[in-house]
Structure formats: C-alpha cells, structure tokens
Motif scaffolding. Structure first.
Motif: not given
Length: 329
Positions: A283-299
């Motif tokens: 799950h750290r793949q997802l939270s780190y993508m969000k921290e780096l501004g790579m996208g949204n985890d809501r959709y």
C-alpha cells in the motif's frame, strides 16, 4: 509516513476525484473499449509498455490479445512494444536471451524495442527522497507517447504489480536503474517494504513526468496470481477470481481502484492476494504516489458496459465467476 501494510478505506481518503473506466469484458475488444476513453494524449510515435513475460509464463496478457488490439485501434497500428532487460540473471538478462524469450512467448507480430539495448539515459526525479534522477533505456527518448498496458497481479517483493510497478521497474534499465531501486548497503537485493515501494514510485515519476499528458494506463485484472509474471511457470497457482479491465489517465487512481476491487471481494476470494499485498507493505506504493502528487486516490468508477454509469466497487465484483485459466492462444 504511511504504513504500507494497512489498507486505507475510501472514506478515510481526502482530495479530488479522478475518473476510472471499467469493463467486465476480458478480451481485446474490452481493452479497446476502455482505452478509447483515455487515449486522447496518445499521439505520434507510441510505445506500448507491457510485461512480455518469462518463457511460457501462463498469466501474461496474451500476445494474441495485444495483436488484435493493435490491429483494431488506429492509434496503435504502428506502435512499438517496449521492454528493458532484467536485473536478475535469467532468460531476459541479456538482449540476446531476451529476444529468444520474446519469440517463445509469441511477441513476433510487432516491433519490440528493448530500450536499454544501446545504453542508458537519466531522467530527473522531481522532489525525490531517494533519487534525483533515474536511469532508463536510452530508446525511451525515441517515443512521443506511452500506453501502459499492465497485467494487474501480486508481486513477490512489491505486494502487487500495477501500472506503477510496470513503469517503475519495467522502464528502468537492467544494469543501473534496477540496481539503484533494489540496492541497500551494497546488497543488490537488500531493499524491502516501504523503501522499495518508494524507490519504485520515484522511478515511475521520472517516466510519467517525461511523457506528461502523453501517457495513459490500462490494468487487466485477470489471472491474478500472487506471483509476478517475472516468475514465469513457477508462479503460484491463481486462486483469485478474474474481475475485468480498468483504465485512467491517472496512474494512482487506476492502481488504487484495482486494489479497492480486490478488497471488495469476499474474504475467501481475496485472502491470498490481500495477504501478499499487506505483508510486503504494498500500500505504500499508493500513499507515496499521492505524496509525490502523481494522482488521486479518490475516483469515480465508470461502467462502460452500462452506458457509462457510475458504479460502486461492490457492484463491480458482485457476481465474480470462479477463476478459469485462459491460456494465451
């Protein structure tokens, strides 16, 4: 820092929502139907990044599907399939052995570019914690657009392999970039859990920043072993039911949606895959993508099979059929 072993329920997430398209149609036509929703930026010379697999690997996206898709879809008729050599010593370690494996697996209907065959280039990693730049195959610079076609599944080290893993590991060159991602204190395979997820994600960021709006993502939720396709015929048996195909222009949203669909299954259906994801801190793949501004985890999940209606994740996995092995033709 987020705990990569913990699934974050949708109601605990904040921020904007992206669009993710969904179809239950596991076929070339199904891929095309969702690809058409997200392909506006795919122009010029197109690279198709997918995992072509180890010799005889049973779970990859079938080459016959990709062939038919490229024949049907105008923007992909002259596209090139792209790969890089592996970091581990095996049947895709050298360009020569890699090309033999490509032939064995049926990737002979279109050009396949092993991007690190003639050296490497580095691309910047903006705001990276581990890297300031990432090493890629030099041929990446030959392309205007990238279509990331991913077989979504588990992964021995990453927990799961979605679009993030496909690019983060798959575009890094075999000798330098992949070594940087995996190395810790001189040990080539020393990185695990949060650090590995963050390094994979920073590598991905270099690629998606390079292509900007000219990159899009399709995840195929089929034959989802807990093993990566890099394990070939040694992959663990598939016990998770097939779901469908998802697409988005947002890499975080498409990977997060796949994870959410897995968690929306019954405990019996998702037990093996969830255990693999959580024990590897995937799950750290997802939270780190969000921290780096790579996208949204809501959709918003849009059902292309039903007039583009928005649907709940539980509706998407309401009547999953038991896993049926579908070998590539």
């Amino acid at each position: 820092m987020s705990d990569g072993s913990r699934y974050v329920p949708y109601e605990e997430r904040t921020g904007a929502e992206s669009i993710v398209y969904f179809t239950r149609d596991l076929s070339p036509a199904g891929i095309q139907n969702v690809y058409k929703k997200v392909n506006n930026g795919i122009t010029g010379k197109v690279a198709i990044k997918l995992h072509t697999g180890e010799p005889g690997g049973p779970n990859i996206v079938p080459p016959s599907w990709v062939k038919e898709l490229m024949e049907m879809e105008e923007s992909l008729k002259n596209a090139t399939i792209v790969e890089t050599n592996t970091f581990y010593d095996g049947d895709r370690y050298t360009t020569e052995s890699h090309r033999k494996t490509l032939a064995i697996n049926g990737w002979n209907f279109a050009p396949v570019d092993i991007m690190d065959e003639e050296g490497t280039i580095t691309l910047p990693v903006k705001n990276g914690k581990w890297f300031k730049e990432m090493s890629h195959g030099s041929h990446m610079l030959n392309y205007d657009s990238m279509f990331v076609l991913t077989h979504f599944k588990g992964h021995t080290m990453g927990g799961f392999g979605g679009s993030n893993k496909n690019i983060g590991i798959g575009c890094a060159d075999g000798r330098i970039g992949k070594a940087w991602i995996h190395a810790k204190n001189g040990n080539d395979w020393g990185v695990v859990e949060e650090e590995l997820m963050e390094k994979i994600t920073e590598s991905t960021k270099a690629t998606i920043d390079h292509f900007g709006k000219n990159i899009t993502y399709v995840n195929v939720m089929r034959n989802m072993s807990v093993s990566c396709d890099c394990e070939g015929v040694a992959a663990e048996p598939v016990v998770t039911p097939n779901v469908g195909i998802l697409a988005s222009t947002d890499i975080l949203a498409v990977d997060q949606a796949c994870i959410d669909l897995v968690y929306a299954m019954t405990e019996k259906e998702h037990r093996a895959l969830v255990e693999r994801i959580e024990t590897r801190h995937g799950h750290r793949q997802l939270s780190y993508m969000k921290e780096l501004g790579m996208g949204n985890d809501r959709y918003k999940l849009i059902d292309v099979d039903n007039n583009d209606m928005e649907i709940d994740r539980k509706e998407a996995v309401k009547d999953l059929k038991p896993f049926v092995k579908m070998q590539p033709k």
